[in-house]
Every structure is written in C-alpha cells, then in structure tokens.
Motif scaffolding. Structure first.
Motif, mmCIF file in Angstrom:
data_model
loop_
_atom_site.group_PDB
_atom_site.id
_atom_site.type_symbol
_atom_site.label_atom_id
_atom_site.label_comp_id
_atom_site.label_asym_id
_atom_site.label_seq_id
_atom_site.Cartn_x
_atom_site.Cartn_y
_atom_site.Cartn_z
ATOM 1 N N THR A 71 13.283 -11.032 8.869
ATOM 2 C CA THR A 71 12.993 -9.296 8.759
ATOM 3 C C THR A 71 13.120 -8.552 7.574
ATOM 4 O O THR A 71 12.659 -8.339 6.597
ATOM 5 C CB THR A 71 12.982 -8.357 10.038
ATOM 6 O OG1 THR A 71 12.789 -8.977 11.147
ATOM 7 C CG2 THR A 71 13.008 -7.289 9.557
ATOM 8 N N LEU A 75 11.412 -7.798 3.529
ATOM 9 C CA LEU A 75 11.428 -6.338 3.940
ATOM 10 C C LEU A 75 11.600 -6.102 2.008
ATOM 11 O O LEU A 75 11.465 -4.741 1.423
ATOM 12 C CB LEU A 75 11.712 -5.370 4.511
ATOM 13 C CG LEU A 75 11.133 -5.577 6.209
ATOM 14 C CD1 LEU A 75 11.832 -5.035 6.942
ATOM 15 C CD2 LEU A 75 9.598 -5.470 6.158
ATOM 16 N N GLN A 77 10.334 -5.794 -0.671
ATOM 17 C CA GLN A 77 9.216 -5.451 -1.808
ATOM 18 C C GLN A 77 9.273 -6.117 -2.980
ATOM 19 O O GLN A 77 10.537 -4.877 -3.418
ATOM 20 C CB GLN A 77 8.100 -4.398 -0.249
ATOM 21 C CG GLN A 77 8.138 -5.492 0.785
ATOM 22 C CD GLN A 77 6.997 -6.250 1.336
ATOM 23 O OE1 GLN A 77 5.661 -6.356 0.649
ATOM 24 N NE2 GLN A 77 7.424 -7.023 1.539
ATOM 25 N N ARG A 82 7.061 0.509 -0.319
ATOM 26 C CA ARG A 82 6.147 -0.778 0.529
ATOM 27 C C ARG A 82 6.848 -1.029 1.082
ATOM 28 O O ARG A 82 7.132 -2.090 2.248
ATOM 29 C CB ARG A 82 6.205 -2.434 -0.476
ATOM 30 C CG ARG A 82 4.343 -1.969 -1.299
ATOM 31 C CD ARG A 82 4.167 -2.760 -1.868
ATOM 32 N NE ARG A 82 2.611 -2.399 -2.386
ATOM 33 C CZ ARG A 82 1.867 -2.842 -2.647
ATOM 34 N NH1 ARG A 82 1.259 -3.858 -1.921
ATOM 35 N NH2 ARG A 82 0.275 -2.143 -3.127
ATOM 36 N N SER A 83 8.697 -1.270 0.637
ATOM 37 C CA SER A 83 9.831 -2.228 1.778
ATOM 38 C C SER A 83 10.063 -1.088 3.624
ATOM 39 O O SER A 83 9.198 -1.685 4.418
ATOM 40 C CB SER A 83 10.950 -1.637 1.667
ATOM 41 O OG SER A 83 10.556 -2.547 0.044
ATOM 42 N N ARG A 85 7.470 1.146 4.331
ATOM 43 C CA ARG A 85 5.867 1.013 5.078
ATOM 44 C C ARG A 85 5.488 -0.471 5.264
ATOM 45 O O ARG A 85 5.402 -0.757 7.219
ATOM 46 C CB ARG A 85 4.385 1.352 4.256
ATOM 47 C CG ARG A 85 3.525 1.314 4.594
ATOM 48 C CD ARG A 85 2.456 0.844 4.060
ATOM 49 N NE ARG A 85 2.008 -0.177 3.473
ATOM 50 C CZ ARG A 85 1.253 -0.903 2.087
ATOM 51 N NH1 ARG A 85 0.722 0.246 1.782
ATOM 52 N NH2 ARG A 85 1.490 -1.690 1.155
ATOM 53 N N ALA A 86 5.882 -1.761 5.232
ATOM 54 C CA ALA A 86 6.017 -3.426 5.398
ATOM 55 C C ALA A 86 6.948 -3.007 7.020
ATOM 56 O O ALA A 86 6.856 -3.755 8.039
ATOM 57 C CB ALA A 86 6.165 -4.606 4.964
ATOM 58 N N GLN A 89 5.510 -1.684 9.887
ATOM 59 C CA GLN A 89 4.365 -2.186 10.634
ATOM 60 C C GLN A 89 5.409 -3.389 11.265
ATOM 61 O O GLN A 89 4.437 -3.871 12.461
ATOM 62 C CB GLN A 89 3.806 -2.788 9.153
ATOM 63 C CG GLN A 89 2.439 -1.795 8.896
ATOM 64 C CD GLN A 89 2.155 -2.214 7.463
ATOM 65 O OE1 GLN A 89 2.529 -3.109 6.701
ATOM 66 N NE2 GLN A 89 1.419 -1.300 6.776
ATOM 67 N N GLN A 90 6.479 -3.971 10.610
ATOM 68 C CA GLN A 90 6.792 -5.125 11.313
ATOM 69 C C GLN A 90 7.306 -4.773 12.792
ATOM 70 O O GLN A 90 7.504 -6.061 14.097
ATOM 71 C CB GLN A 90 7.661 -5.477 10.908
ATOM 72 C CG GLN A 90 7.489 -6.983 9.384
ATOM 73 C CD GLN A 90 8.547 -7.628 8.391
ATOM 74 O OE1 GLN A 90 9.549 -7.756 9.434
ATOM 75 N NE2 GLN A 90 8.638 -8.071 7.618
ATOM 76 N N ASP A 133 -1.046 -7.584 4.940
ATOM 77 C CA ASP A 133 -0.419 -8.819 5.250
ATOM 78 C C ASP A 133 0.878 -8.931 5.981
ATOM 79 O O ASP A 133 0.848 -10.359 6.384
ATOM 80 C CB ASP A 133 0.151 -9.327 3.746
ATOM 81 C CG ASP A 133 0.955 -8.570 2.821
ATOM 82 O OD1 ASP A 133 1.405 -7.733 4.129
ATOM 83 O OD2 ASP A 133 0.761 -8.663 2.533
ATOM 84 N N GLN A 134 0.940 -8.353 7.358
ATOM 85 C CA GLN A 134 2.242 -7.979 8.395
ATOM 86 C C GLN A 134 1.328 -8.936 9.085
ATOM 87 O O GLN A 134 2.731 -8.700 9.778
ATOM 88 C CB GLN A 134 2.586 -6.489 8.320
ATOM 89 C CG GLN A 134 3.985 -6.500 6.456
ATOM 90 C CD GLN A 134 4.327 -6.841 6.257
ATOM 91 O OE1 GLN A 134 5.402 -7.577 7.092
ATOM 92 N NE2 GLN A 134 4.825 -7.422 5.145
#
Length: 412
Positions: A71, A75, A77, A82-83, A85-86, A89-90, A133-134
């Motif tokens: 993970t 992350l 990013q 974006r880190s 947000r991703a 999501q993850q 894309d996650q």
C-alpha cells in the motif's frame, strides 16, 4: 536478409533507448527538471515501502506484512492530494475484497468455489469509475486472502490495520519529504508557447526573404498546428499545479514569493493566435510550389511580409520575457542578435519592447494593405491572395495585441 534487418532494427532501438535513458539520468543529476522530480518520487516510494515493511514485518511481525509496503509504495503519488484520494480508495477496496473473500469461503467451504464467486464481484467493483486506477486492489486483495487462507476475523482485522499503516506511511512520506509541487512544469509549458511562436515567425520571415518553396510552407503549417497540443499541455500543467497545492503542508513554504501564472484568459488568447497562425501558414502553403492551389502573391507584396513577421516575433519574445523567461532561451532565438535589425527595440534586460514592436508591425501591415489596392486593380485571383494575406496578418496583429500577459501575483 529480413533476419539481419530485424536484428539491426532491434539493435538501433536498444541503442536509442539506452542513449535516452542516459540523457535522462544526466539531466536528473545535473539540474532541476522533470527527470529529477521523477527520481525523487521513485526514491520516496522505495523508502516508504521499506519503512512500512520495517514497521509491519520486522517490528510488528504482522501475519501478512506484505499489505503495508504494498500500500505504501502505491500511495507515493504525483501530488499529496492524489495520495490522500488513492489512500481512501485503497482502504475501501481492500476492505471490500477482504470481506467478500472471507464471506465466500465461509459460504462455500472451498477456495476454488469462493474464487468463482468473489472475483467477478470484485472485478465489477474495481471498474467503478469512482475508484479510477485503484480498482484492481479489490481483486488482488481477495486473491491474497483466498490463496493464503487468511480469512478469520483476526486475519481480517490485521489486513485492515496493515493497510491503514501502509497508507499512513505512504501519504506521510509524500507529504513531508519534498512534497511534489508541479508549478515548474506549468511555467515551462507557459514559456514554450510564445517562445516557439517567435521561432516560427522568424523562420517564416527568413524563408520568405530567401524565396520559400512548398516544403518550407508545409513545415511552417505543421509547426503552427502543433500549438494546439502545446496549449493542451499548458492546460494540463495548470491543473497539476493547482492540484499539487491541495493538502500540501510545505507548498506555501517552498513556493512563497515565486511568481504565479497569468490567468487562463491568456491561454484562450493564444488559442486564437494559434488559429490565425495556422490559417496564415495554410495560405502560404496553398500558394507555394510548382502547381499552387492559390495564385501566389506578387514578389512586391511578399517582400513586405518579413518586415511584418519580425516585429511580431519580437512581441512573442517580449511576452516570453514578461513571463519570466529570457527571450534568448528558445532554439534559434539567441541568433537574432546576429541578424541585421535583430536587436531593434531591445531593452536593457535583453527583451524587446512590446509596444514598440507592435507599432512597427502595424506600420508594416499598413504598407501591405497599400499593396492590396494595386492588386485589386489587376486580376481577381491575385487580389484574392493578397487580400487573404492582409486579412490573416491583420487578425494575427489583433489577437497578439490582446495576448499580452496580465500581471501575476506570487504563489500563496
């Protein structure tokens, strides 16, 4: 023969690729730029993964410590936003994949049957547009759970804790260790537009003076059409620059006092400039060659065109200087001082005076329009080509006059 050709092509491609990698490494080591930014982000991702494994695998002795570095490395990013947000999501996807896999095993009591149930569901979940894309993490997490047989309540809690640990480390490293700010890319894209505009206008002036052919005119037309992609790059760079300041704890400290970007209206003005440059070069291309589609303007008219294009190039160079880049940074722009009249209107800082250059351009256009009256007294086709040339250059004058960069304020 074909085998030797194939080997030669492969060797050429390998040599070219190795040379490109070498240039990128050299640029990363010698100065700031996208190559160095990418290297820093790569090292940060590796460091985050090592730190996550040290905590989860070495110190905590977690049963599936792989989840934490897996993970964390994903992350780091391109922006802190974006880190974050991703990471959210993850966490959602890994939780969903773990719970669905555990439930499928409890329902069927068989790993193969559980895979047949859970993988279609997680693949559909992963394709939900909100996850971007996650999405693949739902299916891969379900596979980890099923293959390793870690689907008890204790194991599920550990999966989530390991994921949260990796997410915290990945986001923390990206936010606190040289957090990425993409303002440099936006400035580079911004300067490229007027710089390349000046280069194109000077190339056209030189080509017309020496007697251009169809190949020259077609090349100018191709270069003018590329401005659409340059402006697209600029819009993307503006988006990245805005996004890179969201949730960025060091963005204000690192960029305080640096000049900002002109408003987006400048981009729209240059879109109009690009449109008229494209139309002007298309007209010249259509009137060139052994079998032109349009009647070429008389030589007496074409002789007046370079005197119009050079001041317009000075206007573009002045805009480039006003945006923070010296007018001589573009390829070929530095040679203008060696040309007769190439430094006309130059200020002490090396940049042309924009208002004086615009005045010279309008004077040259007035001479070109005076030629139009003589052409109208001749045949219709000649008058049409001269009229089109006068009209397009006049529109180009107007839009460049409106494309002056507005004053910018420091980034805050």
């Amino acid at each position: 023969m074909s085998g030797r050709t194939g080997r030669g092509t492969l060797w050429s491609w390998t040599t070219w690729e190795a040379a490109a990698v070498g240039r990128s490494v050299r640029r990363a080591l010698t100065g700031p730029g996208p190559e160095r930014d990418m290297a820093v982000q790569s090292l940060k991702a590796a460091g985050a993964a090592i730190l996550a494994w040290a905590v989860a695998g070495w110190w905590w002795q977690a049963p599936l410590a792989l989840m934490a570095p897996w993970t964390a490395v994903a992350l780091v990013q391109s922006t802190v936003y974006r880190s974050v947000r991703a990471g959210l999501q993850q966490v959602v996807l890994i939780f969903a994949g773990t719970v669905l896999a555990a439930g499928a095993v409890q329902l069927t009591g068989d790993t193969m049957a559980a895979m047949a149930i859970v993988l279609p569901l997680t693949a559909l979940l992963g394709n939900y547009s909100r996850f971007g894309d996650q999405g693949v993490y739902a299916s891969t997490t379900a596979l980890f759970v099923l293959v390793y047989g870690s689907y008890s309540g204790f194991d599920i809690v550990h999966r989530l804790l390991e994921t949260l640990l990796g997410a915290a480390i990945g986001i923390g490293v990206n936010a606190l260790v040289l957090p990425p700010v993409h303002l440099r890319h936006a400035r580079e894209s911004l300067h490229r537009v007027p710089r390349d505009g000046a280069e194109l206008l000077r190339a056209m002036a030189e080509g017309i003076e020496r007697g251009h052919g169809q190949r020259d005119a077609q090349e100018w037309h191709s270069r003018a059409r590329r401005f659409a992609s340059y402006l697209g790059d600029l819009r993307n760079a503006r988006t990245w620059a805005r996004e890179s300041h969201r949730f960025n704890p060091a963005g204000r400290i690192r960029r305080r006092g640096e000049p900002g970007l002109p408003p987006a209206e400048w981009d729209a003005a240059w879109e109009r400039v690009a449109d008229h440059l494209t139309a002007l070069t298309a007209l010249l291309a259509g009137a060139a060659g052994d079998e032109p589609r349009l009647r070429p303007p008389p030589d007496s008219v074409l002789r007046d065109v370079p005197a119009l294009l050079r001041p317009l190039a000075d206007v573009c160079e002045a805009d480039c200087a006003a945006l923070g880049a010296r007018a001589g940074t573009g390829a070929g722009a530095g040679r203008d001082a060696d040309r007769p009249g190439g430094d006309r209107g130059a200020q002490q800082d090396g940049g042309p005076d924009r208002d004086e250059a615009m005045a010279r351009a309008w004077e040259a256009h007035a001479r070109l329009k005076a030629r139009l009256a003589d052409a109208e007294a001749g045949d219709h086709e000649t008058a049409t080509s001269v009229g089109g040339l006068a009209a397009e250059t006049q529109q180009l004058l107007y839009v460049l006059q409106d494309a002056r960069p507005a004053p910018t304020t420091p980034e805050s």
